[in-house]
Design a protein around this motif. Structure first.
Motif, mmCIF file in Angstrom:
data_model
loop_
_atom_site.group_PDB
_atom_site.id
_atom_site.type_symbol
_atom_site.label_atom_id
_atom_site.label_comp_id
_atom_site.label_asym_id
_atom_site.label_seq_id
_atom_site.Cartn_x
_atom_site.Cartn_y
_atom_site.Cartn_z
ATOM 1 N N TRP A 85 4.826 3.675 -34.830
ATOM 2 C CA TRP A 85 3.764 3.279 -33.774
ATOM 3 C C TRP A 85 2.846 4.503 -33.411
ATOM 4 C CZ3 TRP A 85 4.416 6.237 -29.379
ATOM 5 C CH2 TRP A 85 5.519 6.716 -29.107
ATOM 6 N N GLY A 87 3.256 7.675 -32.674
ATOM 7 C CA GLY A 87 3.570 8.442 -31.673
ATOM 8 C C GLY A 87 3.801 9.949 -32.162
ATOM 9 N N GLU A 131 5.606 13.823 -19.151
ATOM 10 C CA GLU A 131 4.157 13.212 -19.305
ATOM 11 C C GLU A 131 3.918 12.769 -17.964
ATOM 12 O OE1 GLU A 131 3.740 11.700 -23.812
ATOM 13 O OE2 GLU A 131 4.318 10.254 -22.510
ATOM 14 N N ARG A 132 2.536 12.743 -17.593
ATOM 15 C CA ARG A 132 1.861 12.283 -16.369
ATOM 16 C C ARG A 132 2.546 12.600 -15.170
ATOM 17 N NH1 ARG A 132 -1.495 8.490 -18.038
ATOM 18 N NH2 ARG A 132 -1.487 7.747 -20.426
ATOM 19 N N TYR A 155 11.215 8.401 -27.295
ATOM 20 C CA TYR A 155 11.017 7.578 -26.151
ATOM 21 C C TYR A 155 12.102 6.637 -25.615
ATOM 22 C CZ TYR A 155 6.368 9.516 -25.972
ATOM 23 O OH TYR A 155 5.255 10.673 -25.841
ATOM 24 N N ASP A 214 5.467 5.229 -18.563
ATOM 25 C CA ASP A 214 4.182 5.879 -17.997
ATOM 26 C C ASP A 214 4.186 5.422 -16.351
ATOM 27 O OD1 ASP A 214 2.918 6.483 -20.288
ATOM 28 O OD2 ASP A 214 1.355 5.313 -19.929
ATOM 29 N N GLU A 263 0.039 0.316 -19.341
ATOM 30 C CA GLU A 263 0.719 1.546 -19.011
ATOM 31 C C GLU A 263 -0.476 2.361 -18.226
ATOM 32 O OE1 GLU A 263 3.059 2.686 -22.760
ATOM 33 O OE2 GLU A 263 0.795 2.718 -23.078
ATOM 34 N N GLY A 283 -0.109 3.135 -27.538
ATOM 35 C CA GLY A 283 0.097 4.357 -27.754
ATOM 36 C C GLY A 283 -1.174 5.309 -27.497
ATOM 37 N N TRP A 284 -1.351 6.268 -28.296
ATOM 38 C CA TRP A 284 -2.492 7.294 -28.155
ATOM 39 C C TRP A 284 -3.911 6.509 -28.309
ATOM 40 C CZ3 TRP A 284 -0.483 10.840 -25.594
ATOM 41 C CH2 TRP A 284 0.552 11.585 -25.919
ATOM 42 N N GLN A 320 -8.381 6.551 -21.673
ATOM 43 C CA GLN A 320 -7.238 6.222 -20.967
ATOM 44 C C GLN A 320 -7.077 6.740 -19.709
ATOM 45 O OE1 GLN A 320 -3.096 6.908 -22.501
ATOM 46 N NE2 GLN A 320 -2.603 4.867 -22.168
HETATM 47 C C1 GAL Z 1 0.661 6.389 -24.691
HETATM 48 C C2 GAL Z 1 0.990 6.784 -23.205
HETATM 49 C C3 GAL Z 1 1.031 8.211 -22.954
HETATM 50 C C4 GAL Z 1 1.873 8.731 -24.193
HETATM 51 C C5 GAL Z 1 1.671 8.200 -25.286
HETATM 52 C C6 GAL Z 1 2.517 8.577 -26.435
HETATM 53 O O1 GAL Z 1 0.575 4.946 -24.364
HETATM 54 O O2 GAL Z 1 0.081 6.358 -21.839
HETATM 55 O O3 GAL Z 1 1.232 8.820 -21.951
HETATM 56 O O4 GAL Z 1 3.146 8.453 -23.951
HETATM 57 O O5 GAL Z 1 1.414 6.537 -25.383
HETATM 58 O O6 GAL Z 1 2.151 7.932 -27.806
#
Ligand code: GAL
Length: 385
Positions: A85, A87, A131-132, A155, A214, A263, A283-284, A320
């Protein structure tokens, strides 16, 4: 809504002020780098180093804004487990804190919550995901409380982490992480929700606690605080009340946006109504943002669609959401705080701050501006704190 801008010329660039429904005058004034936001450009703190605070959250306390965010530094790589995906990741280095009194000029305060290198199983180990981060202040305990998404590299852990500090810049003491609301059904649970099945993550995770990825925290006017987090395999969001000291959950939560895979939640309140801006789950990679409003924080939440307007709305102008910041001392001014992720070089990811507008029905609206400024009267010290 009609657009009006105060046009200012600086160093050959067009700089637009906060969009106002009434401002029509054309003025020329001197622009220095410290009164212009330039979304997507490298944003340097006062020492000259690029600000390193991604997926950030803001706190306003005693005349100063604090910006907390993920430290992204060093090599970006794609762990085997996340390749399917896309990541990618960097080493988790903890949470940074910057301060400002005018929102343009930021000073590095400290690494408010450092990662650790010597205990591989620790939540804050550099191999994990932090994160966040979001920080709120508890007026009763006089403590600063940080909530964040803690995860394993793949994750799969999907946990909420909490840290606490006497001072806004830290050092924060890490209290640990947990899966929210173990053994508690949501307020709006149905009989079907309680039936265990392969397709029912709510029942699957009932005993051990719900997934939390998230997230954000929202502090209401009555000092009650809530965590919003992507749960149930990211398909459904939960909103969960925090305990009075904000250090844990109070055991009351609701499922919202059921099956909508949202998210990056950012929550704010305007004219007594709750608003949320979030992303889809890719994802990103950028996607079309979502917005929603509710009269009660527990819902029902009404989706209002993508707040973005313009050519790149379908990918939210490559952003995002991360936070929505009410500007202190200015009526009805909110800044949309977002990330522009660069998945192949995460430390080079950029910050996108833009003024939020509101349409006739209160729908949040976002339009791209490459330069813009707050109204001149802005002063952090004129707020209620
Ligand atoms: C996003 C998410 C980010 C981070 C990322 C990892 O969807 O909002 O905070 O987790 O995925 O790929």
């Amino acid at each position: 809504m009609k657009r009006h801008f105060l046009i200012c010329v600086a160093a050959g660039a067009l700089v637009c002020s906060w969009p106002s429904q009434t401002a029509t005058a054309q003025t020329t004034r001197q622009i220095t780098p410290s009164n212009v936001f330039a979304p997507g450009e490298i944003w340097r703190e006062i020492s000259g180093k690029p600000i390193n605070a991604h997926g950030g959250g803001m706190l306003f306390h005693e005349g100063t804004y604090y910006w907390y965010g993920e430290i992204k530094e060093g090599r970006t790589w794609a762990p085997e487990a996340n390749r399917s995906w896309g990541g990618t990741r960097v080493m988790a280095l903890g949470v940074s804190c910057y301060s400002s009194t005018n929102l343009y000029d930021w000073k590095f305060e400290a690494i408010a919550l450092p990662a650790t290198t010597n205990e591989p199983s620790h939540d804050l180990h550099t191999s994990k995901v932090i994160e966040r981060p979001k920080v709120i202040y508890n007026r009763t305990t006089k403590k600063f409380v940080m909530w964040m998404h803690i995860d394993s590299e793949d994750y799969a852990a999907a946990r909420s982490g909490v840290a606490v500090s006497e001072k806004p810049g830290g050092p924060f003491t890490y209290l640990g992480s947990f899966r929210p609301d173990a053994g508690v059904w949501p307020e709006n649970v149905t009989d079907t929700n309680k039936q265990p099945s392969d397709h029912n993550p709510l029942a699957r995770d009932f005993a051990g606690g719900q997934m939390a990825r998230d997230m954000t925290v929202f502090l209401d006017d009555d000092e009650k605080a809530y965590q919003f987090y992507a749960s149930e395999d990211n398909a459904t969001m939960h909103v969960s009340l925090l305990s009075d000291d904000y250090l844990r959950l109070a055991g009351k939560y609701c499922r919202i946006f059921i099956g909508r895979s949202m998210e990056a939640p950012a929550v704010f309140k305007r004219n007594g109504k709750y608003y949320l801006i979030a992303s889809d789950c890719t994802g990103w990679a950028p996607n079309a943002a979502r917005s929603a409003a509710a009269d009660s924080i527990w819902g029902p939440w009404t989706e209002l669609g993508n707040p973005w307007e313009g050519a790149e709305a379908a990918i939210s102008f490559n952003t995002q959401s991360s936070y929505v910041l009410p500007v202190q001392g200015q009526n009805d001014k909110f800044i949309f705080v977002a990330d522009r992720w660069i998945s192949t070089n995460l430390p080079d990811s950029r910050y996108i701050w833009l003024p939020l507008r509101f349409g006739a029905n209160g729908k949040p609206e976002l339009r791209w501006q490459s330069n813009w400024s707050l109204p001149a009267a802005h002063s952090a010290r004129s707020s209620r704190e």
